[in-house]
Structure formats: C-alpha cells, structure tokens
Design a protein around this motif. Structure first.
Motif: not given
Length: 482
Positions: A82-92, A319-323, A348-353, A447-448
């Motif tokens: 993964i690099t700085g040019s790898t596309p990622f969904p940014i969600a919200s 802003h946060s983005g959540i999938f 999103l995970n209950a134990f990851v900040n 599922i979420g």
C-alpha cells in the motif's frame, strides 16, 4: 582607499563565513528534525497498527502550504504494498465534498441556502407538510427532521438504486422532528443534496465533482461511486476487513447505496491536496468558505464538517468516515494549518480507537509525546477471549452441580433465576435498539453489528446458550421433583 577597500572586503568575507557557519547547522537541524519526526511517526503508526491488528493504512499530512508527508503502510491481501497513491474509500469524509458542490452552486446563484428543498422539485407532493419546510441549510446541517428510524438507511432492504428513487421516499415519510429543531446524523440528507446538484447543474453528481472539484485541485486519482458494489469490483482498492477477536478477516463491503454522503474514493496524495485547499479560497468565495467551515445552529455539525475549537482555541474542522470494512479520519487545524487524513482497510470496531492515530500524529508533529493506549484492540480482545472461555467453563460447572441443589429449588427461586438468566438473551436480541440509543439515533443492521462488535456478540451468545441450558435443566429438575 585601496587598503580600506581590502579591509571592507575582508570584513564582509568574515561576516559571510560566520553567517554560513550558523546557517548550515540550522538547516541541518531542520532536516534532522523532520527526519526524526517522520521516524517517530512511522514507529507510532506501525506500533498502533500491530496493537490493533490493522493490516493497511494510507496517511496524508499537510503543514502550512506544503504536503508534509504521504505514505502507505501494510499491503494488499494478495501481496502489493500500500502506497500514498493507493485508492481507499473515504466514506463519510465525502460529505464535505458534497457540501462544497452545493456552495459552489450557491455562489453561482443557482441554489439558495434557506430556500425549501421541495421548491427545486415541484412534482414532489409530500404527505407530511413539514417536508416542505426543509431547507438546503437544514440538509447540510443534518437538522432536516429525518432520522434513521423514520427513513431507514443502512437497514433498508433492498437498498435504493438511484438518487431519484430515494427522493420519492419524501412523499410518504413522516418526519421525526420539525425541520431546524434537532440535529440527527442521517446519510439521506446528503443524498438529497447530491440530487439537487444534479438538478441545477444538469450533470451527474460524479461528473460534477470531477469537473468542478477533483480536476481543479489536481486530484487525478479521486472519483465518486454510487454503490459499495463498485468498491468490491475495483481491484485497485485494497480489500476491506473486519476484526474477529482482534484478527483481520477479509470481507466484501455489504451492499449500500452511498452516492452523496459516502461515495468518494481517494488517495493519500490527493487528500493532501484537498486539505491544502481548505486554507485558501480557490474553489469558493471567501465569505462562503467561511460558512463552509462554520458550525451549524444546533451544534458543531456545519456543512459536511464538525467545526469546533481545540483546547488551545484553534479552529478545527473534522469528520470520520465509517464503513463496515473501511474507516477514515480527517482533522484540519485551520489556524495552525495542520491537516491529517488517515484511511484504514478495516471497519468500525468497538475496541479500536481510530481517532487516536490522528491525535498521536498531531502530537508528534508538535514535538509532544504520543503514547499508545493500554486499551488497544489486542488487549481488549484478549479479555474477550478469556471471558468467552471462562463463561463456557463456568456454565459447564454450574450445570453439573444442579442436582446437588434440588432440595432448595422452589418456584419463587426459579422465577427470579429465570429473569436474571434471560437478561443476556434480551440484550442480544435488543442490540440494534441499544446501539441506536447510544449512537445518536443511527440504526445499524445486523451485519454492521457483527463487524463492529463480533467478539461481544459471541460472548453474549455463549452466555445466553449457557443460561438457557441451565434453565432448561433446572425446570426439568423442578418438575421431576414435584
């Protein structure tokens, strides 16, 4: 005169040499400082990735008018780094782009912020007359009166397939609150705004963003999609994950219509350009840029941003983005001109900040100490594993001892025991309602819930099974002794 000239030249030479002696170390110190900052930053990110079992991250940092750092960490499931040019969904994080598009059309006189949304769609005939009072500003500020409970978003099945289809939902919906009165985060607000952009611009939402936002900013690897299915079908995007007892499990993002509130895919390099654009008025007039970064009337949520002040009084937008299988965080300090955006290949995970990554990076840049929290996914999930094992062992032990207590078994004790034992079952079945009550009214699909808190669900399921088995044995013993 010649002697005087030589003395002046000699003095000037000495002065230049002295300045060069002082200047060279300063420059070297700056270089060493940045190198040291980047080393600490990489160590911090990699350590936190390991502690939270995150397999891939893309990071963008801007400082003043420059791109300070972009980098990818980890690799694809099938090998590539993964690099700085790898596309990622940014969600919200997409919502601020949608808000910008609306404000551009406001600047052109094609949209009025306080005009009713329905005035742009004369064929819209809502049964709830309050729908006619929803303004463009209400939609931007998430104060339309719409909520997930009255208009399902993530829990809707089947999902909407177009912006026009979701617009028709306003005909039958009954608002939860009067427009402008109450903040309620609700994705469809930004789907209506995306449709409005299409209506007044005469272009599809994706084309409008490309021609009026992405291209002018040089965001050549950023694009918009309408459905999460398009994320799954794009091999350039790393596969997303959810965490099962802390370990990443590769999973396709569940089907979700995201055009408008959450459809943008970007890279760290492009997100750096987006953050730099917040410090000047390249895409908006200054007065509208100020509104773009201002809190709403019902709280910090403004126009696609949370606009707040930090502990030092600096203006920030974030802003946060959540999938369910991706996550993103973005914070920009407008006064310090420091922007940080992080995209993750886990959801999103209950134990990851996730916000701790941004906070720690900001501390390092400001020469402050950033320490990883003790309460990481690794430690919390280890506790959950022990809890599941302990519950199973405790349940087996309790069931094995039922016969020894049959003499003291009464109807009253059995009823009281049943109430306590069935409580975990009730909690498990009520998880959607419980999470909605503590999650600002957001109603999550199963599922979420599973991807967000799988270990907690497993523990509740084991506890429920143990308790039901225990109750069945006790009731059978009670009737056998009568």
């Amino acid at each position: 005169m010649l002697v005087l000239q030589k003395k002046l030249l000699l003095c000037l030479g000495c002065l230049l040499m002295t300045l060069s002696i002082f200047a060279a170390p300063a420059s070297a110190i700056e270089a060493r400082n940045k190198e040291e900052i980047l080393r600490k930053m990489d160590d911090y990110v990699i350590k936190n990735m390991k502690n939270n079992h995150i397999s891939g991250i893309s990071l963008a940092i801007t400082h003043n008018e420059d791109v300070f750092y972009t980098r990818g960490y980890g690799e694809f499931s099938d090998g590539p780094a993964i690099t700085g040019s790898t596309p990622f969904p940014i969600a919200s994080l997409s919502k601020s782009f949608t808000a910008l598009a609306v404000l551009q059309l406001v600047e052109q006189g094609l949209i009025e912020l306080d005009a009713p949304y329905a005035s742009y769609f004369p064929d819209l005939l809502p049964e709830d007359e309050r729908v006619r009072d929803i303004t463009i500003r209400h939609l931007l500020n998430q104060t339309s009166g719409l909520t997930d409970k009255v208009e399902p978003d993530m829990t809707r099945f089947p999902q909407y397939q177009s912006l026009e289809e979701i617009n028709r939902s306003l005909i039958t919906v009954k608002l939860a609150n009067d427009p402008g009165k109450t903040f309620s985060y609700h994705n469809p607000n930004y789907q209506y705004l995306a449709l409005l952009v299409e209506k007044v611009s005469g272009q599809s939402f994706s084309v409008y963003l490309k021609e009026n936002v992405f291209d002018p900013l040089g965001m050549s690897h950023t694009f918009n999609v309408s459905s999460t299915r398009q994320l799954i079908e794009n091999p350039a995007i790393p596969r997303g994950h959810y965490l099962l007892f802390g370990y990443p499990v590769s999973k396709a993002e569940p089907s979700w219509f995201i055009d408008g509130p959450a459809g943008i895919v970007s890279t760290a390099e492009d997100m750096a350009k987006w953050m730099l654009a917040q410090y000047h008025s390249r895409l908006l007039a200054p007065e509208l840029m100020e509104q773009f970064h201002t809190a709403g009337q019902s709280g910090p949520y403004g126009m696609g941003w949370l606009a707040e002040e930090d502990e030092l009084g600096d203006r920030t937008i974030s802003h946060s983005g959540i999938f369910w299988t991706y996550k993103a965080e973005e914070t920009i300090d407008l006064d310090q001109q420091l922007g940080i955006a992080v995209m993750f290949d886990s959801g999103l995970n209950a134990f990851v900040n996730y916000s701790a990554f941004v906070d720690g990076i900001a501390r390092i840049i400001k020469s402050e100490k950033a320490e990883a929290s003790v309460f990481t996914s690794r430690t919390m999930e280890a506790v959950m594993v022990l809890l599941v094992i302990g519950t199973a062992l405790w349940g087996g032990y309790a069931i094995s001892r039922i016969n020894r207590r049959k003499k003291s078994l009464t109807a009253g004790k059995l009823i009281i025991s049943s109430v306590g034992r069935l409580l975990p079952v009730l909690i498990l079945l009520s998880l959607p309602q419980l999470t909605a009550s503590i999650g600002a009214g957001r109603v999550l699909p199963w599922i979420g819930l599973w991807t967000t808190m799988s270990s907690l669900i497993i523990w509740l399921a084991v506890l429920s099974l143990v308790n039901i088995t225990y109750l069945v044995c006790r009731y059978r013993l009670y009737f056998q002794t009568r």
